[in-house]
Scaffold this active site. Structure first.
Site, PDB file in Angstrom:
ATOM      1  N   THR A 168       0.814  -1.211   0.000  1.00 56.77           N
ATOM      2  CA  THR A 168       0.000   0.000   0.000  1.00 56.77           C
ATOM      3  C   THR A 168       0.845   1.258   0.000  1.00 56.77           C
ATOM      4  O   THR A 168       2.049   1.221   0.188  1.00 56.77           O
ATOM      5  CB  THR A 168      -0.781   0.116   1.316  1.00 56.77           C
ATOM      6  OG1 THR A 168       0.123  -0.153   2.369  1.00 56.77           O
ATOM      7  CG2 THR A 168      -1.956  -0.787   1.392  1.00 56.77           C
ATOM      8  N   ARG A 183     -11.216 -10.054  -3.486  1.00 53.09           N
ATOM      9  CA  ARG A 183     -10.582 -10.017  -2.170  1.00 53.09           C
ATOM     10  C   ARG A 183     -10.402  -8.580  -1.718  1.00 53.09           C
ATOM     11  O   ARG A 183      -9.874  -7.740  -2.453  1.00 53.09           O
ATOM     12  CB  ARG A 183      -9.234 -10.717  -2.206  1.00 53.09           C
ATOM     13  CG  ARG A 183      -8.473 -10.724  -0.862  1.00 53.09           C
ATOM     14  CD  ARG A 183      -7.480  -9.604  -0.759  1.00 53.09           C
ATOM     15  NE  ARG A 183      -6.623  -9.666   0.427  1.00 53.09           N
ATOM     16  CZ  ARG A 183      -5.673  -8.779   0.719  1.00 53.09           C
ATOM     17  NH1 ARG A 183      -5.464  -7.752  -0.071  1.00 53.09           N
ATOM     18  NH2 ARG A 183      -4.951  -8.914   1.821  1.00 53.09           N
ATOM     19  N   ILE A 184     -10.869  -8.306  -0.514  1.00 52.96           N
ATOM     20  CA  ILE A 184     -10.731  -6.978   0.071  1.00 52.96           C
ATOM     21  C   ILE A 184      -9.748  -7.089   1.223  1.00 52.96           C
ATOM     22  O   ILE A 184      -9.831  -8.022   2.034  1.00 52.96           O
ATOM     23  CB  ILE A 184     -12.113  -6.471   0.547  1.00 52.96           C
ATOM     24  CG1 ILE A 184     -13.016  -6.232  -0.673  1.00 52.96           C
ATOM     25  CG2 ILE A 184     -11.977  -5.195   1.390  1.00 52.96           C
ATOM     26  CD1 ILE A 184     -14.464  -5.892  -0.343  1.00 52.96           C
ATOM     27  N   GLY A 185      -8.809  -6.166   1.310  1.00 51.83           N
ATOM     28  CA  GLY A 185      -7.808  -6.191   2.370  1.00 51.83           C
ATOM     29  C   GLY A 185      -8.101  -5.161   3.442  1.00 51.83           C
ATOM     30  O   GLY A 185      -9.233  -4.719   3.600  1.00 51.83           O
ATOM     31  N   ASP A 186      -7.078  -4.758   4.162  1.00 46.25           N
ATOM     32  CA  ASP A 186      -7.290  -3.846   5.283  1.00 46.25           C
ATOM     33  C   ASP A 186      -7.374  -2.382   4.869  1.00 46.25           C
ATOM     34  O   ASP A 186      -7.930  -1.564   5.600  1.00 46.25           O
ATOM     35  CB  ASP A 186      -6.155  -4.003   6.298  1.00 46.25           C
ATOM     36  CG  ASP A 186      -4.822  -3.618   5.679  1.00 46.25           C
ATOM     37  OD1 ASP A 186      -4.307  -2.527   6.014  1.00 46.25           O
ATOM     38  OD2 ASP A 186      -4.302  -4.385   4.854  1.00 46.25           O
ATOM     39  N   GLY A 220       0.960  -3.837   5.287  1.00 45.30           N
ATOM     40  CA  GLY A 220       1.567  -5.115   5.655  1.00 45.30           C
ATOM     41  C   GLY A 220       0.591  -6.248   5.436  1.00 45.30           C
ATOM     42  O   GLY A 220      -0.191  -6.231   4.500  1.00 45.30           O
ATOM     43  N   GLU A 221       0.633  -7.222   6.308  1.00 44.34           N
ATOM     44  CA  GLU A 221      -0.242  -8.383   6.135  1.00 44.34           C
ATOM     45  C   GLU A 221      -1.659  -8.017   6.554  1.00 44.34           C
ATOM     46  O   GLU A 221      -1.936  -7.810   7.740  1.00 44.34           O
ATOM     47  CB  GLU A 221       0.319  -9.574   6.921  1.00 44.34           C
ATOM     48  CG  GLU A 221       1.641 -10.041   6.310  1.00 44.34           C
ATOM     49  CD  GLU A 221       2.245 -11.244   6.986  1.00 44.34           C
ATOM     50  OE1 GLU A 221       2.202 -11.321   8.229  1.00 44.34           O
ATOM     51  OE2 GLU A 221       2.771 -12.106   6.265  1.00 44.34           O
ATOM     52  N   GLY A 222      -2.522  -7.969   5.566  1.00 45.32           N
ATOM     53  CA  GLY A 222      -3.883  -7.485   5.776  1.00 45.32           C
ATOM     54  C   GLY A 222      -4.631  -8.173   6.892  1.00 45.32           C
ATOM     55  O   GLY A 222      -5.304  -7.545   7.698  1.00 45.32           O
TER      56      GLY A 222
END
Lengths: 320, 329
Positions: free
Chosen positions: B197, B225-228, B248-250
């Site tokens: 991001t 797919r939706i992330g953070d 980072g890792e969602g």
């Protein structure tokens, strides 16, 4: 300590003049869903299983705004979303924009358990549903005549309707439009005798919403949240719940300020969410239950191991 | 104390073997964005405007994973998401699944300002974009040769995606020794992983905070797919005490509701900004999750923290402090 379960069928300006034919089926559904949940807990099912089971019941019931009975988008379609979270591991799953999946909450659970992701939406979520072989039904299954009527009224009133239980018979009785209500979400929280917690929330969203609109339900920390201290499921105006990060804040107040579940839940609803925008159900690891709301009413029910049960709509009467 | 401050990031989790010229290119871009933001702050633009401006710059540059240069879905397309939040009133807007909108952060802003909702996705978001007359481009615009190459590598590395559940046995040093297990993020070897991001946080001299985050998401992700990044409270948050943007890792960021938690420990435990950032990075990324974040406080402080190997970032404040970096502090 001891198990506890609480569930809701939506908070909002539910008029006390709600006619019996609109009130009784919902009360009966709340009672029935509560019984299903209590039986599952007593049978030793995990809280995660219990909340999924109860929300499936509520989704299948046409009188709540989730699954069958979901309110309609401005295009006259349904777009359903749901979210589930396990308190111990904080694993979670969420879906949005479903149109054919019979039980959105179960798909959310599969996202959690069968993918490395947390959240799938729209076409991708529908494709995943087919991969997983979950039950899908033609969209028209979810659409009820009541909701077609509600959409029509909302369009005529040219605004988004916040209280889907009240037909807009008189303009002056109609609640003020604030554009982002999410009345009628369903949800369930549960804790077992060992303090394991889980939460699940499901909804059709907002009457006359723009296609593609996502509310608070699938947003972890807003409409749905669970950790080792508590499990929360919120309902009301989506934007307000998102801004106030309702679910997370109840838990944060317990953790960081040492408030009890009731104190934390009451504080969030009374101080953090604007008036007439939100309600929630929550249980703690020690078996406490809280069901505060700052709207006129909230369809809700709860039961605890020591035998307490409640089925209610407004704040000064119970009908168990 | 009490002046303006700004921070930007270009993603957490950086290949320790990233070629020098790529590192220099990244630092130049971060510096340029900081300068842009600083100039806007000096012209008295509101923090929400500064955040949007800076992120547009990051989206337009193909270097980081947002807008042009976004990571690609399994089908080889760009599917972008973004969110923006104004600490004043905690108003917010978010979008997911946008494929033709040149600047997703600006669409997120329009959702906040011009729609009755907070979050729009997929074709609904694209329809809204058309109605609003924002600049639209073909999906090709966002796709770079670099990322097509990375996608291929990700598929070969068999980024089957279950891998990321395996906690990193690793190394807290910047370099990976030949005989230690390969560094991974989100299941991909770090050489293939594309940091997820871009983000920006700003506070002005009046203590008003704003935050924004934008991304193409995970390389080789499932469409849908939706992330953070578009989730308020996870990837982005702003209120009257601070503004935060994470990367980072969602999954780890969502489970830790990272952005909200920085503000929550400040509000509910009375922590200062850096203390809050350190607390959240240390204690809220359980299960081996790797992430980083940037934050500013209403008092004019700026801070960042990360437990990943590296985070592209830059910070500056009115006192003249300015720093651009990639590796550990």
């Amino acid at each position: 300590m001891g198990w506890a379960i609480a569930l809701h069928g939506g908070a909002g300006d539910i008029p006390r003049s709600l006619p019996p034919d609109r009130r009784q089926p919902r009360e009966a559904a709340l009672r029935h869903s509560l019984q299903v949940g209590v039986a599952a807990i007593k049978a030793g099912r995990s809280p995660l299983d219990v909340v999924e089971l109860v929300v499936r019941e509520l989704e299948d019931h046409p009188h709540f705004n989730a699954g069958r009975g979901s309110v309609l988008t401005s295009d006259g379609t349904v777009e359903m979303e749901a979210c589930i979270m396990d308190g111990n591991t904080k694993r979670c799953g969420a879906v949005s924009g479903l149109t054919t999946v019979k039980n959105a909450i179960s798909l959310a659970r599969l996202v959690m358990e069968k993918t490395p992701h947390i959240y799938l939406g729209f076409d991708g979520a529908e494709a995943f549903a087919r991969d997983q072989g979950v039950e899908t039904i033609e969209s028209s299954h979810f659409i009820t005549p009541e909701n077609i009527e509600r959409l029509k009224q909302a369009k005529e009133a040219n605004r988004v309707q916040i209280d889907y239980t009240e037909p807009l018979t008189k303009v002056e009785e109609a609640p003020p439009s604030n554009g982002d209500s999410q009345l009628g979400t369903v949800g369930c929280v549960a804790v077992d005798g060992k303090g394991n917690l889980a939460t699940a929330t499901s909804t059709g969203g907002l009457v006359n919403k723009m296609a593609g609109r996502i509310g608070d339900t699938p947003i972890i920390g807003a409409g749905t949240y669970a950790n080792k201290l508590c499990a929360v499921s919120a309902t009301g105006k989506g934007e307000a719940i998102i801004r106030a990060t309702v679910g997370r804040d109840v838990a944060a107040l317990m953790e960081y300020k040492g408030l009890s579940l009731k104190e934390a839940a009451t504080y969030v609803i009374e101080e953090c969410a604007p008036s007439r925008t939100a309600g929630l159900v929550a249980v703690s690891a020690t078996g406490d239950v809280a069901m505060p709301f700052n709207t006129v009413g909230m369809f809700r029910a709860c039961a605890t191991e020591d035998g307490y049960t409640e089925v209610a709509i407004w704040d000064d009467e119970t009908c168990s | 104390m009490g002046g303006w401050a700004i921070a930007v990031h270009g993603g957490a989790g950086v290949d320790p073997n990233l070629p020098k010229e790529r590192q220099e290119g990244a630092k130049r871009l971060l510096t340029r964005c900081l300068d842009l933001g600083i100039s806007a702050l000096r012209s008295s633009l509101l923090p929400i405007d500064v955040v949007e401006l800076v992120i547009r710059e990051l989206e337009s540059d193909p270097l980081f994973n947002s807008g042009r240069g976004s990571a690609l879905t399994a089908e080889g397309a760009a599917e972008m998401e973004a969110s923006i939040m104004d600490g004043v009133g905690r108003r917010c807007g978010a979008v997911s699944g946008v494929t033709t909108v040149k600047n997703p952060i600006s669409l997120a802003r329009l959702v906040m300002d011009k729609s009755p909702h907070s979050y729009l996705a997929f074709s609904g978001a694209e329809d809204f974009a058309k109605q609003q007359g924002v600049e639209l481009v073909d999906n090709d615009y966002f796709i770079t040769e670099d990322n097509l190459g990375m996608l291929k590598l990700a598929k070969e590395a068999n980024s089957i995606i279950f891998d990321y559940r395996i906690p990193l046995t690793g190394s807290d040093s910047c370099g990976a020794a030949a005989d230690s297990p390969p560094l991974k993020m989100n299941g991909l070897p770090i050489s293939v992983y594309a940091p997820e991001t871009v983000g920006c946080v700003v506070v002005d001299g009046e203590g008003r905070c704003a935050a924004g985050t934008s991304t193409g998401g995970l390389m080789n992700k499932m469409s849908g797919r939706i992330g953070d990044s578009p989730l308020i409270g996870s990837g982005t948050y702003a209120c009257d005490v601070c503004a935060v943007s994470c990367t980072g890792e969602g999954e780890a960021i969502i489970r830790g509701t990272l952005a909200r938690d920085v503000a929550a420990v400040m509000e509910y435990k009375g922590m200062g900004l850096q203390e809050a950032v350190d607390f959240v990075i240390e204690r809220r990324l359980d299960g081996g999750g790797q992430a980083g974040l940037i934050a500013v406080s209403s008092k004019g402080e700026v801070a960042c923290g990360f437990n990943s190997v590296g985070m592209f970032r830059g910070c500056a404040n009115e006192d003249g402090f300015m720093e651009v970096g990639i590796w550990d502090q």
